[in-house]
Write a protein that holds these residues in place. Structure first.
Motif, PDB file in Angstrom:
ATOM      1  N   ILE A   1       0.847  -1.186   0.000  1.00 57.20           N
ATOM      2  CA  ILE A   1       0.000   0.000   0.000  1.00 57.20           C
ATOM      3  C   ILE A   1       0.887   1.242   0.000  1.00 57.20           C
ATOM      4  O   ILE A   1       2.080   1.160   0.277  1.00 57.20           O
ATOM      5  N   SER A   2       0.313   2.386  -0.296  1.00 55.88           N
ATOM      6  CA  SER A   2       1.085   3.633  -0.348  1.00 55.88           C
ATOM      7  C   SER A   2       1.427   4.120   1.058  1.00 55.88           C
ATOM      8  O   SER A   2       0.797   3.727   2.045  1.00 55.88           O
TER       9      SER A   2
ATOM     10  N   THR B   1      -1.495   5.756   2.687  1.00 57.15           N
ATOM     11  CA  THR B   1      -2.450   4.786   3.223  1.00 57.15           C
ATOM     12  C   THR B   1      -1.930   4.194   4.529  1.00 57.15           C
ATOM     13  O   THR B   1      -2.697   3.985   5.470  1.00 57.15           O
TER      14      THR B   1
ATOM     15  N   ARG C   1      -2.719   6.638   7.231  1.00 57.55           N
ATOM     16  CA  ARG C   1      -4.148   6.584   7.609  1.00 57.55           C
ATOM     17  C   ARG C   1      -4.444   5.339   8.435  1.00 57.55           C
ATOM     18  O   ARG C   1      -5.167   5.407   9.438  1.00 57.55           O
ATOM     19  N   GLU C   2      -3.917   4.200   8.018  1.00 59.17           N
ATOM     20  CA  GLU C   2      -4.160   2.949   8.738  1.00 59.17           C
ATOM     21  C   GLU C   2      -3.623   3.050  10.168  1.00 59.17           C
ATOM     22  O   GLU C   2      -4.282   2.603  11.100  1.00 59.17           O
TER      23      GLU C   2
END
Length: 104
Positions: free
Chosen positions: A79-80, A83, A86-87
């Protein structure tokens, strides 16, 4: 690393009747009203988070137990970096709420 800490806490609790160890997550994250969570309580909360959202749980484990950077976590999870950020934020908020609930 998480398993090592959990096993150590269980052994210590068995020896000292609940005198468990405390760990600190190095982020400036204010968990459970400025106290470090009990290792076993943190393990239970991470297990609940994994049942709710496995990727958030993995990101938190890789960050705090594996010592990985957000770039490394992104590469591992595919994932970026944004991301991953955010996670981690959402996962930390979920854990904070769960740990506060457990301490009441």
């Amino acid at each position: 690393m998480r398993r090592v800490l959990i096993d150590y806490a269980r052994k210590r609790n068995a020896q000292k009747r609940g005198a468990g160890i405390r760990i600190t997550l190095k982020t400036g994250m204010d968990l459970a009203e400025n106290r470090s969570p009990d290792t076993l309580t943190l393990d239970e909360a991470l297990t609940k988070l994994a049942a709710f959202d496995e990727r958030k749980s993995w990101a938190i484990e890789l960050k705090y137990f594996g010592g990985m950077t957000t770039e490394e976590i992104g590469a591992v999870l595919g994932i970026s970096v944004a991301t991953v950020g955010r996670e981690l934020r959402v996962g930390q908020a979920w854990l904070r709420r769960e740990l506060l609930r457990a301490s009441q």
